[in-house]
Write a protein that holds these residues in place. Structure first.
Motif, PDB file in Angstrom:
ATOM      1  N   ARG A 232       0.862  -1.182   0.000  1.00  0.00           N
ATOM      2  CA  ARG A 232       0.000   0.000   0.000  1.00  0.00           C
ATOM      3  C   ARG A 232       0.897   1.230   0.000  1.00  0.00           C
ATOM      4  O   ARG A 232       2.063   1.146   0.376  1.00  0.00           O
ATOM      5  N   ILE A 233       0.358   2.355  -0.363  1.00  0.00           N
ATOM      6  CA  ILE A 233       1.135   3.591  -0.319  1.00  0.00           C
ATOM      7  C   ILE A 233       1.072   4.157   1.092  1.00  0.00           C
ATOM      8  O   ILE A 233      -0.002   4.482   1.602  1.00  0.00           O
ATOM      9  N   LEU A 234       2.249   4.257   1.726  1.00  0.00           N
ATOM     10  CA  LEU A 234       2.338   4.780   3.094  1.00  0.00           C
ATOM     11  C   LEU A 234       2.468   6.289   3.119  1.00  0.00           C
ATOM     12  O   LEU A 234       1.857   6.969   3.944  1.00  0.00           O
ATOM     13  N   ARG A 235       3.296   6.833   2.251  1.00  0.00           N
ATOM     14  CA  ARG A 235       3.618   8.251   2.305  1.00  0.00           C
ATOM     15  C   ARG A 235       4.026   8.757   0.923  1.00  0.00           C
ATOM     16  O   ARG A 235       4.669   8.035   0.162  1.00  0.00           O
ATOM     17  N   GLU A 236       3.622   9.968   0.607  1.00  0.00           N
ATOM     18  CA  GLU A 236       4.081  10.641  -0.606  1.00  0.00           C
ATOM     19  C   GLU A 236       4.764  11.932  -0.192  1.00  0.00           C
ATOM     20  O   GLU A 236       4.213  12.703   0.595  1.00  0.00           O
ATOM     21  N   LEU A 237       5.953  12.155  -0.725  1.00  0.00           N
ATOM     22  CA  LEU A 237       6.749  13.320  -0.351  1.00  0.00           C
ATOM     23  C   LEU A 237       7.122  14.108  -1.596  1.00  0.00           C
ATOM     24  O   LEU A 237       7.674  13.558  -2.551  1.00  0.00           O
ATOM     25  N   LYS A 238       6.815  15.388  -1.602  1.00  0.00           N
ATOM     26  CA  LYS A 238       7.251  16.266  -2.686  1.00  0.00           C
ATOM     27  C   LYS A 238       8.711  16.647  -2.441  1.00  0.00           C
ATOM     28  O   LYS A 238       9.090  17.006  -1.327  1.00  0.00           O
ATOM     29  N   THR A 239       9.523  16.569  -3.466  1.00  0.00           N
ATOM     30  CA  THR A 239      10.937  16.914  -3.329  1.00  0.00           C
ATOM     31  C   THR A 239      11.369  17.818  -4.469  1.00  0.00           C
ATOM     32  O   THR A 239      10.789  17.786  -5.561  1.00  0.00           O
ATOM     33  N   GLU A 240      12.407  18.610  -4.227  1.00  0.00           N
ATOM     34  CA  GLU A 240      12.923  19.517  -5.251  1.00  0.00           C
ATOM     35  C   GLU A 240      14.444  19.441  -5.373  1.00  0.00           C
ATOM     36  O   GLU A 240      15.051  20.278  -6.044  1.00  0.00           O
ATOM     37  N   PHE A 241      15.050  18.436  -4.750  1.00  0.00           N
ATOM     38  CA  PHE A 241      16.513  18.355  -4.762  1.00  0.00           C
ATOM     39  C   PHE A 241      17.066  18.177  -6.170  1.00  0.00           C
ATOM     40  O   PHE A 241      18.152  18.669  -6.482  1.00  0.00           O
ATOM     41  N   THR A 242      16.320  17.472  -7.021  1.00  0.00           N
ATOM     42  CA  THR A 242      16.821  17.219  -8.373  1.00  0.00           C
ATOM     43  C   THR A 242      17.019  18.514  -9.158  1.00  0.00           C
ATOM     44  O   THR A 242      17.865  18.595 -10.048  1.00  0.00           O
TER      45      THR A 242
END
Length: 272
Positions: free
Chosen positions: A225-235
């Motif tokens: 199941r999907i536990l967590r979604e995190l937005k990232t901008e490091f790329t």
């Protein structure tokens, strides 16, 4: 493409959407690999998928690729049901399945040939993408003459030459040494920036996920199941000179610790 919501804000177009997707490997549905997955891939994003071994990451990718169908729920691309494999969804595996009797150019052209693209156009496109992955001088070599990283470059070019809407990558760098792996990460990031292709990238490496993804998804142990979604901008911040500075920033390290804790808690439940 962009849409406008009711408040006048721009929204990215959904390319792939999974709704309440589950998959069981037997008719009694007591051996679920995935349960109740809701996932949308939007135009031009780079989604990295993490989770403990056996959590169904590759199964999820195969559903999106059209290799298997979900037991329950729906999987659509551009609003149409996903029924079977399609060149609009390119796939890159950990072990590149290159044809050993074909050289680099012929391997990259193979999918275009199956689509009946004229030979002169196929050759032009193949040369373009062989250049993009830095293999021009090796275009006449057979796979056995290439290193692991070079074979993976061929596999990426073979997928991208079809100009897919979505590129699905299943631990593509897992078998590579650390230096080659970092070089391949830079290559894929640059290709993504240039092509604006939507990418779903499976990895076990948290640093890799945070360094590449615009969104990181963490899955639970089986059934996944999907536990967590995190937005990232490091790329967007990582480039040659500042890559280490970004990776060792407080923000990066805090998010890395959060993701590792989520995964480790899942792994520990296997031992109880």
């Amino acid at each position: 493409m962009m849409a406008v919501d009711g408040q006048g804000r721009l929204e990215k177009t959904a390319v792939v959407a999974l709704k309440d997707v589950s998959l069981s490997y037997n008719s009694n549905k007591d051996d679920n690999a995935l349960e109740h997955i809701d996932l949308t891939l939007t135009e031009g994003e780079f989604v990295c998928l993490l989770g403990p071994s056996g959590c169904g990451k590759s199964t999820l990718l195969k559903i999106i690729a059209g290799f298997i169908s979900p037991t329950a729920g729906t999987a659509v691309m551009d609003g149409e049901p996903i029924n079977g494999a399609d060149w609009h969804r390119g796939v890159v595996f950990q072990q590149p399945p290159l044809y050993p009797w074909l050289n680099v150019m012929e391997n990259v052209m193979f999918g275009l040939k199956m689509r009946n693209i004229p030979v002169h156009e196929s050759r032009r496109l193949a040369e373009e993408y062989i250049d993009k992955v830095g293999l021009r001088e090796f275009r006449h070599c057979k796979p056995y003459e290439l290193s692991g990283g070079m074979k993976q470059r061929v596999a990426i070019a073979r997928s991208l030459v079809n100009k897919p809407r979505v590129l699905l990558m299943d631990e593509p760098f897992g078998a590579l040494d650390a230096l080659t792996r970092e070089q391949m990460q830079i290559l894929v990031r640059n290709i993504w920036w240039d092509s604006k292709c939507t990418i779903l990238f499976i990895t076990h490496d948290v640093d890799e996920a945070l360094s590449l993804g615009t969104r990181v998804i963490v899955m639970s142990k089986r059934p996944g199941r999907i536990l967590r979604e995190l937005k990232t901008e490091f790329t967007y911040k990582i480039s040659g000179d500042n890559s280490n500075r970004t990776r060792y920033s407080d923000q990066f390290l805090e998010l890395r610790e959060e993701v590792l804790n989520l995964i480790n808690r899942q792994e520990l439940t296997y031992q109880v």
